[in-house]
Design a protein around this motif. Sequence first.
Motif: not given
Lengths: 276, 394
Positions: B120, B291, B309
């Motif tokens: 991420y 996230p 995210e």
Amino acid sequence: MKKLHRIFTVIIFLFLYIPMILLCIGSFSSGSDLAHIHGLTLHQYKEFFADGVLIRLLLNSLIVAVVSSVIATIIGTFAAVGIHSMKPRLRSLVMTATNIPMTNPDIVTGVSLALLFAFVGRLIHTNQVLGFATLLLAHITFNLPYVILSVMPKLSQMDPNLEEAALDLGCTPVQAFFKVVLHEIMPGILSGALMAFTMSLDDFVISYFVYGPEFVTLPIEIYNYTKKPLPSKIYALFTVLFVFILLVMIIMNIVQAKDEKNSARRQSLKRRKELN
Amino acid sequence: MKKFFKAAAVFLLAAVMIVSAVPRAEKASAAPITINVYNWGQYIADGSEGSIDVNKAFTEATGIVVNYSTYDTNESLYTKLKTGGSSYDVIIPSDYMVARLIKEDMLEKIDFNNVPNYQYIDDSFKNTDYDPTNEYSVPYTWGNVGLIYNSKYVTEEVDSWDLLWNEKYADKILMFDNPRDAFAIAEFRLGIDPNTEDPEDLRRAAEELKKQHPLVQQYVMDQIFDAMEYEEAWIAPYYAGDYLLMVEENENLEFCFPKEGFNTFIDAICIPKGCQNKAAAEAYINFLCDPEISGQNLDYLGYSTPISEAKQYMDPETAESPIAYPDTATLANSTSFVFLSAETNQLMDDLWLSVKTDGAPSTLLYVIIIAVVVVAAAVVLLLLKKKKRKYRRK
């Protein structure tokens, strides 16, 4: 002239206590800052008592303070008795030696203890030597001189005949110590223990060097509060601490006052007997 | 006497019970695995102000207990690691300190198979200067330094560090109280690379800071919050994340990224050598990179997240703020700090001292202090002599 004295005393006390008073007011203020007080509230106390992390750290500090002062008091009392029975020259030598850690800058004590612990850790092949044990040892170390220093005068004030009388009346030396000497020097022991307790509770510099990750005390955590502005619940915490220490000090003074009264009474009794 | 013994015995017993009960209670309630996390003070959401308690959530999710302790500067972290005696599993130093720790072989390589959430992390935070091979660190937060000013008093258009040298605002200017950030501002203004090691450049920057000294109200770090919020000062350089906290208290405050350039920093999560439980440490890192956790955590901290995210879990106002997340064109103007050699640091510290004491009546002050001490000593001696004489007469 007398008036001037009084005004002067008041000013001195104001200077001493204004910071504390401000802190107390701040802890009840509903504003976010000491300089801007809008109203009174107990909100900050509520928040502080609801903060598990801070309470835990405070508890940690109290645990170290209680345990280290108890152990230091026991060791220190026996040390004082030993030192007291030495020959005068040796006694003053040893007293100087025990006082050095007290006058030594904290940072020197802290760094040297940390180095010692790290060295011992290397000897026993662990890199996790710092923890509760090292913190406790360090606190006992810097508490000891305070205990010795407050027990010593009680020992020299004590009438040496008392112990001899106890021995004459059939006590073993150990019995004489516990039945007579300990009783006589009790006020010194108590004030030494309280002194050690307060010193240990607020110590930062030495603790900073010897604490380990699994046992952190309150002053260390607060020192590291740098990333955000100081949360106002800290004011509540400081006020609680201040009041707590104040209570301890008041108890200490009451104990001392009682002791003085007792010894005064005993002296007047003695004098009366002599007169008779 | 018996009373005393009883009291003492009770006291001792209580003490022993407290000591033995507390650590045991901790152990009993937890799985055997613990990790030691060493982070900046107040640098994680801890449940206050309705935020998430990250460490607690981690323990609930994995059963791993977190021993959490804190430090105040990168340098004290470094000292603690170097002194030894305690081992940590997770640390969060800033970029230049990560570089130094890598260089001195003090970090473990992270096994990214255990950190799936690394995917991420935005690409712009990979292959950084401080960790070019992405082996040792995972970004935690990032942010920029910029210029904060109060638009009520500063009405002109602001786009440059020159404002900090503007005599119109003398005595209303605050400045960083640490050499690295302060020198960087002067160097940006002079067009010098803030990572310069050239002593001549550093001296020029120090001259610039000395010129600024008479205008500066105070050299501060976190006192800046109060001073700016209550308008005791009007202009100060500080971190963008902290500006967002300040503007909530005083909406007259404005922020600008100076055109000469500014510092950007990344604080990254690492595993130091000598860690006791690497897999658990990696689980912790993975958790911080989730996230949802990152979003909630950094929403509380006010710093920027390296995970796009995560923004959906943040206050939308912060997530869309061009100050917390400036566009790439603005960021092109930023520079991150690299680790400077010991000599450069020493020179900088010395020059910084000379900046801060510049213009102060230092010698005069010392003379006065010495004079006062001498006079006081003389008075005391005289008084003592008098007393002695009195006693003798008696």
